[in-house]
Design an enzyme around this catalytic site. Structure first.
Site, PDB file in Angstrom:
ATOM      1  N   TYR A  15       0.868  -1.196   0.000  1.00  0.00           N
ATOM      2  CA  TYR A  15       0.000   0.000   0.000  1.00  0.00           C
ATOM      3  C   TYR A  15       0.893   1.231   0.000  1.00  0.00           C
ATOM      4  O   TYR A  15       1.922   1.279   0.689  1.00  0.00           O
ATOM      5  CB  TYR A  15      -0.896   0.029   1.239  1.00  0.00           C
ATOM      6  CG  TYR A  15      -1.653   1.338   1.392  1.00  0.00           C
ATOM      7  CD1 TYR A  15      -2.899   1.508   0.815  1.00  0.00           C
ATOM      8  CD2 TYR A  15      -1.095   2.413   2.091  1.00  0.00           C
ATOM      9  CE1 TYR A  15      -3.584   2.714   0.933  1.00  0.00           C
ATOM     10  CE2 TYR A  15      -1.765   3.614   2.204  1.00  0.00           C
ATOM     11  CZ  TYR A  15      -3.009   3.762   1.621  1.00  0.00           C
ATOM     12  OH  TYR A  15      -3.667   4.954   1.729  1.00  0.00           O
ATOM     13  N   GLU A  59      -3.440   7.595  -4.216  1.00  0.00           N
ATOM     14  CA  GLU A  59      -3.380   6.327  -3.483  1.00  0.00           C
ATOM     15  C   GLU A  59      -3.204   5.160  -4.445  1.00  0.00           C
ATOM     16  O   GLU A  59      -3.948   5.052  -5.423  1.00  0.00           O
ATOM     17  CB  GLU A  59      -4.653   6.135  -2.661  1.00  0.00           C
ATOM     18  CG  GLU A  59      -4.663   4.844  -1.839  1.00  0.00           C
ATOM     19  CD  GLU A  59      -5.968   4.638  -1.099  1.00  0.00           C
ATOM     20  OE1 GLU A  59      -5.959   4.682   0.139  1.00  0.00           O
ATOM     21  OE2 GLU A  59      -6.999   4.428  -1.776  1.00  0.00           O
TER      22      GLU A  59
END
Length: 404
Positions: free
Chosen positions: A125, A213
């Site tokens: 992530y 993101e």
């Protein structure tokens, strides 16, 4: 301004950020053709169909009334066509859309990146955003990718890493290497991650992004680093520097009422309450919403008419508020600093006359520049408008209207 995944990836590629390749389509037939193109180009039997909406949780979400998920894998052209047919035109309900869901008008047919190879694949992530408390950009990253990062932060906060970057400086080489090291990468994968993070940060700055993101950030079996999914939010205030990006806006993904409000330069956010608000200034708007809650009501919206309100914008605000069937009363709370109270009062009168008989009570509190003239205008208009001088008086009138 939010962008779709396929739009975001195309922008990242301009900054040499490697991405999972895909082809956006809007028909099942086009999806099957996209699969065939990807198979020829990359040689993979499998492909992924991804619903394109402005919301997360697509993989776990389902098309209303079916078991079809918003992200699904197909192994041939017929599979891909069927999946795309199940998703397109359906309403995808995810944890972020709520029960209302979002209509899917387009899907992305993407290459399979989970192919076998000499090394294990791994999901990470990574996101970049502004840390307002520090006044610096922050890169957040974790070895736990492909899942809800909120759960990781709550259950295993030690697995969340952060690197801060001064806004007037580029990402430093040692910072990019630290990120790759913290993610446990070595050799070719380490080198590729350093390049990836450096180029991604350049994209974040170059696009004037508010948030970028990547989840999952993916290491393939042959040590490549790819953005498999991408959420990109652009800073509205910087769009004047990127006229080419304005065209990427998809208003079908936005609340129609908020889109209409934007056409009149009104700052409007729809809420779930029963008292419509029309206020000038964000601070006063927040205080007004607090007052409504203390009076037993719930704000139906946030509506800031700004410092240049006139009769036209006030009327537009009225029409937008009245489109909400839940509204039981409308509170207009204006402090006349830059904006003149008499101009707002005239807008209220014009809106009342233009719209016709308004069934809900209207409570008006006007203080500041030309407040006396505004009060006189309303009193002479003969309209059923309740005036208040103190905020406490307005609160009492709101309470009475809500409980009626």
């Amino acid at each position: 301004m939010n962008l779709h995944e396929y739009q975001s990836k195309e922008l990242l590629k301009k900054y040499n950020v490697p991405v999972q390749e895909g082809i956006p389509v809007d028909t099942p037939e086009a999806a099957a053709e996209a699969y065939k193109q990807l198979k020829v180009t990359y040689g993979n039997e499998f492909a992924v169909v991804k619903a394109q909406i402005h919301a997360g949780g697509r993989g776990k979400g389902k098309i209303r009334g079916t078991e079809q998920r918003g992200v699904a894998v197909g192994k041939n052209a017929e599979d891909i066509k069927t999946i795309a047919g199940n998703i397109l035109g359906g309403t995808l309900v995810t944890i972020q859309t709520g029960d209302a869901g979002k209509l899917v008008n387009k899907v992305l047919v993407a290459q399979d990146v989970y192919y076998p190879g000499p090394n294990p694949v791994k999901e990470f992530y990574l996101s970049i955003l502004l840390d307002r408390a520090k006044g610096q950009n922050v890169i957040m990253y974790s070895t736990e990718g492909g899942m809800d990062i909120e759960e990781v932060a709550h259950n295993t906060p030690e697995k969340i890493f952060k690197v801060w970057v001064a806004p007037n400086l580029p990402l430093q080489g040692y910072q990019a290497r630290k990120i790759a090291f913290d993610l446990g990468l070595k050799g070719e994968a380490h080198k590729n991650m350093v390049k990836f993070v450096t180029n991604l940060y350049n994209a974040y700055v170059g696009l004037d992004a508010a948030m970028l993101e990547i989840n999952p950030l993916f290491k393939t079996s042959d040590e490549k680093i790819l953005a498999v999914d991408c959420k990109l939010n652009l800073d509205d205030n910087a769009l004047m520097r990127h006229p080419d990006l304005v065209a990427l806006r998809d208003i079908t993904e936005e609340d129609p009422t908020e889109v209409e409000a934007g056409q009149y330069n009104l700052n409007y956010v729809k809420l779930d309450g029963n008292v419509g608000c029309m206020v000038n200034g964000a601070g006063l708007a927040m205080a007004t919403m607090d007052m409504i809650k203390l009076s037993g009501g719930e704000p139906a919206n946030f509506l800031d008419v700004g410092g240049t309100a006139n009769a036209q914008t006030v009327e537009a605000g009225f029409r937008i508020i009245l489109k909400d069937p839940k509204v039981k009363a409308i509170l207009i709370n204006i402090f006349g600093g830059i904006v003149r109270c008499d101009r707002v009062a005239q807008g209220v009168i014009d809106a009342y006359n233009s719209i016709g008989n308004i069934q809900v009570p209207i409570i008006v509190r006007l203080q500041g520049t030309n407040a006396a003239e505004a009060k006189e205008l309303i009193e002479k208009s003969g309209l059923k408008v309740q005036s208040a001088i103190l905020l406490s008086e307005a609160a009492a009138l709101v309470q009475k209207a809500v409980q009626a």
